[in-house]
Design a protein around this motif. Structure first.
Motif, PDB file in Angstrom:
ATOM      1  N   GLY A 186       0.783  -1.219   0.000  1.00 50.64           N
ATOM      2  CA  GLY A 186       0.000   0.000   0.000  1.00 50.64           C
ATOM      3  C   GLY A 186       0.819   1.275   0.000  1.00 50.64           C
ATOM      4  O   GLY A 186       0.484   2.241  -0.690  1.00 50.64           O
ATOM      5  N   ARG A 187       1.905   1.296   0.756  1.00 51.30           N
ATOM      6  CA  ARG A 187       2.665   2.540   0.882  1.00 51.30           C
ATOM      7  C   ARG A 187       3.530   2.815  -0.348  1.00 51.30           C
ATOM      8  O   ARG A 187       4.150   3.884  -0.445  1.00 51.30           O
ATOM      9  CB  ARG A 187       3.505   2.527   2.155  1.00 51.30           C
ATOM     10  CG  ARG A 187       2.632   2.509   3.409  1.00 51.30           C
ATOM     11  CD  ARG A 187       3.378   2.784   4.688  1.00 51.30           C
ATOM     12  NE  ARG A 187       2.488   2.686   5.839  1.00 51.30           N
ATOM     13  CZ  ARG A 187       1.712   3.673   6.280  1.00 51.30           C
ATOM     14  NH1 ARG A 187       1.740   4.846   5.667  1.00 51.30           N
ATOM     15  NH2 ARG A 187       0.935   3.499   7.328  1.00 51.30           N
ATOM     16  N   ALA A 188       3.557   1.872  -1.288  1.00 47.11           N
ATOM     17  CA  ALA A 188       4.269   2.089  -2.547  1.00 47.11           C
ATOM     18  C   ALA A 188       3.317   2.417  -3.690  1.00 47.11           C
ATOM     19  O   ALA A 188       3.747   2.611  -4.829  1.00 47.11           O
ATOM     20  CB  ALA A 188       5.084   0.845  -2.907  1.00 47.11           C
ATOM     21  N   LEU A 189       2.008   2.512  -3.392  1.00 45.15           N
ATOM     22  CA  LEU A 189       1.028   2.739  -4.450  1.00 45.15           C
ATOM     23  C   LEU A 189       1.089   4.171  -4.963  1.00 45.15           C
ATOM     24  O   LEU A 189       1.183   5.133  -4.193  1.00 45.15           O
ATOM     25  CB  LEU A 189      -0.383   2.451  -3.943  1.00 45.15           C
ATOM     26  CG  LEU A 189      -0.782   0.987  -3.797  1.00 45.15           C
ATOM     27  CD1 LEU A 189      -2.220   0.890  -3.298  1.00 45.15           C
ATOM     28  CD2 LEU A 189      -0.637   0.253  -5.115  1.00 45.15           C
ATOM     29  N   ASP A 190       0.988   4.271  -6.259  1.00 46.22           N
ATOM     30  CA  ASP A 190       0.871   5.576  -6.895  1.00 46.22           C
ATOM     31  C   ASP A 190      -0.580   6.051  -6.815  1.00 46.22           C
ATOM     32  O   ASP A 190      -1.511   5.256  -6.962  1.00 46.22           O
ATOM     33  CB  ASP A 190       1.308   5.469  -8.358  1.00 46.22           C
ATOM     34  CG  ASP A 190       1.269   6.803  -9.066  1.00 46.22           C
ATOM     35  OD1 ASP A 190       0.235   7.085  -9.709  1.00 46.22           O
ATOM     36  OD2 ASP A 190       2.242   7.559  -8.965  1.00 46.22           O
ATOM     37  N   ASP A 191      -0.776   7.344  -6.586  1.00 43.25           N
ATOM     38  CA  ASP A 191      -2.137   7.875  -6.513  1.00 43.25           C
ATOM     39  C   ASP A 191      -2.938   7.530  -7.756  1.00 43.25           C
ATOM     40  O   ASP A 191      -4.141   7.263  -7.687  1.00 43.25           O
ATOM     41  CB  ASP A 191      -2.105   9.391  -6.351  1.00 43.25           C
ATOM     42  CG  ASP A 191      -1.632   9.834  -4.975  1.00 43.25           C
ATOM     43  OD1 ASP A 191      -1.046   8.999  -4.253  1.00 43.25           O
ATOM     44  OD2 ASP A 191      -1.823  11.006  -4.632  1.00 43.25           O
ATOM     45  N   GLY A 192      -2.274   7.529  -8.903  1.00 39.97           N
ATOM     46  CA  GLY A 192      -2.972   7.274 -10.154  1.00 39.97           C
ATOM     47  C   GLY A 192      -3.575   5.887 -10.226  1.00 39.97           C
ATOM     48  O   GLY A 192      -4.646   5.694 -10.810  1.00 39.97           O
TER      49      GLY A 192
END
Length: 291
Positions: free
Chosen positions: A75-81
């Motif tokens: 989750g903490r590596a997810l891009d907002d896009g």
């Protein structure tokens, strides 16, 4: 409950969440998503924690893979896009401290303008209370399996009702076996051949619940660490367990150096908080205790 009704929910941080309609598109942390799936709410996607890689950890995924729910990675590596493209109506995470979500930066949800519900899985709640909170959230999201108002919903509810009955039966069976077994049970997470994390039973709601059912959980004793006492495998051996619950998540290592004759049973410290998942775990443990 229709998708046009206004939605409101207060999460376990005390955050009051709301939306103009009941959220239909749910993105969740994998543990929360697996529980919601069991309760009749299918997420559009799930994400992992900092321990997870780019593929589902089978120990944590529950039925998500079989249901075809996409996994997005940590989750903490997810891009907002990536999240934006999924058009989530709500994000569901867990919290261990009652203050912040565990696996996703809350700022991501804020930037997207999406409510984020964080449900407690820490030891300030009992296991039954944790299960109840997830059931309450599922009901608020329109889970037919929880509400069961119409005939179709009543039919959909049967698996979840059956799971609740199975959990009660599994608890009764485990209580009976534990009363006759007397084996000392040690829960641990392997960290290689030279290190192991030994669980403090009262720090884990499911372990505390096992103790209430009569399972003789072994405490690793004084030392640093709120949830775990970290030491070497000799420390685990000195506790003389008759049965070891070993962390089966992919980032943990198998047990090392335990004496022959010690029974081994897999344990997922992130079991999905649903009656179905815990019924399975309790049945496996009862069988192990019975030998």
């Amino acid at each position: 409950m229709s998708g046009t009704e206004r939605w409101a929910f207060t999460d376990d941080r005390g955050a009051e969440l709301g939306a103009a309609r009941v959220p239909l598109r749910v993105v969740a942390y994998v543990r929360a998503g697996a529980a919601l799936l069991d309760l009749g709410v299918t997420p559009v996607a799930v994400y992992g924690s900092g321990h997870d890689g780019q593929a589902f950890d089978p120990a944590k995924a529950g039925g998500l893979g079989a249901a075809g729910v996409p996994y997005l990675g940590p989750g903490r590596a997810l891009d907002d896009g990536v999240l934006s493209e999924l058009r989530p109506d709500v994000i569901v995470d867990v919290t261990y401290d009652g203050k912040s979500p565990y696996a996703l930066d809350e700022a991501v949800a804020e930037r997207l303008g999406v409510p984020l519900a964080a449900l407690s899985v820490g030891n300030e709640l009992t296991l039954p209370a944790i299960l109840d909170r997830f059931a309450t959230l599922a009901a608020s999201l329109g889970a037919a399996a929880v509400r069961a108002a119409s005939e179709d919903e009543q039919a959909a509810a049967e698996p979840v009702r059956a799971a609740a009955a199975e959990l009660a039966a599994a608890e009764a069976a485990l209580r009976d076996v534990a009363a006759r077994s007397g084996l000392g049970v040690l829960a641990l997470s392997g960290a290689g051949p030279d290190q192991v994390h030994l669980a403090r039973p009262q720090a884990w709601p499911e372990l505390a619940h096992l103790a209430e059912l009569g399972v003789r959980l072994l405490d690793p004793g004084p030392g640093p660490g709120a949830n775990w006492l970290t030491g070497d495998w000799t420390r685990a051996d000195e506790l003389r367990p008759g049965l070891v619950l070993f962390d089966e998540r992919e980032h943990a290592t198998p047990p090392y150096g335990l004496p022959s004759g010690v029974r081994l049973t897999p344990w997922n410290p992130e079991t999905p908080p649903s009656p179905a998942a815990y019924a399975r775990f309790f049945r496996v443990l009862a069988e192990a205790l019975a030998g």
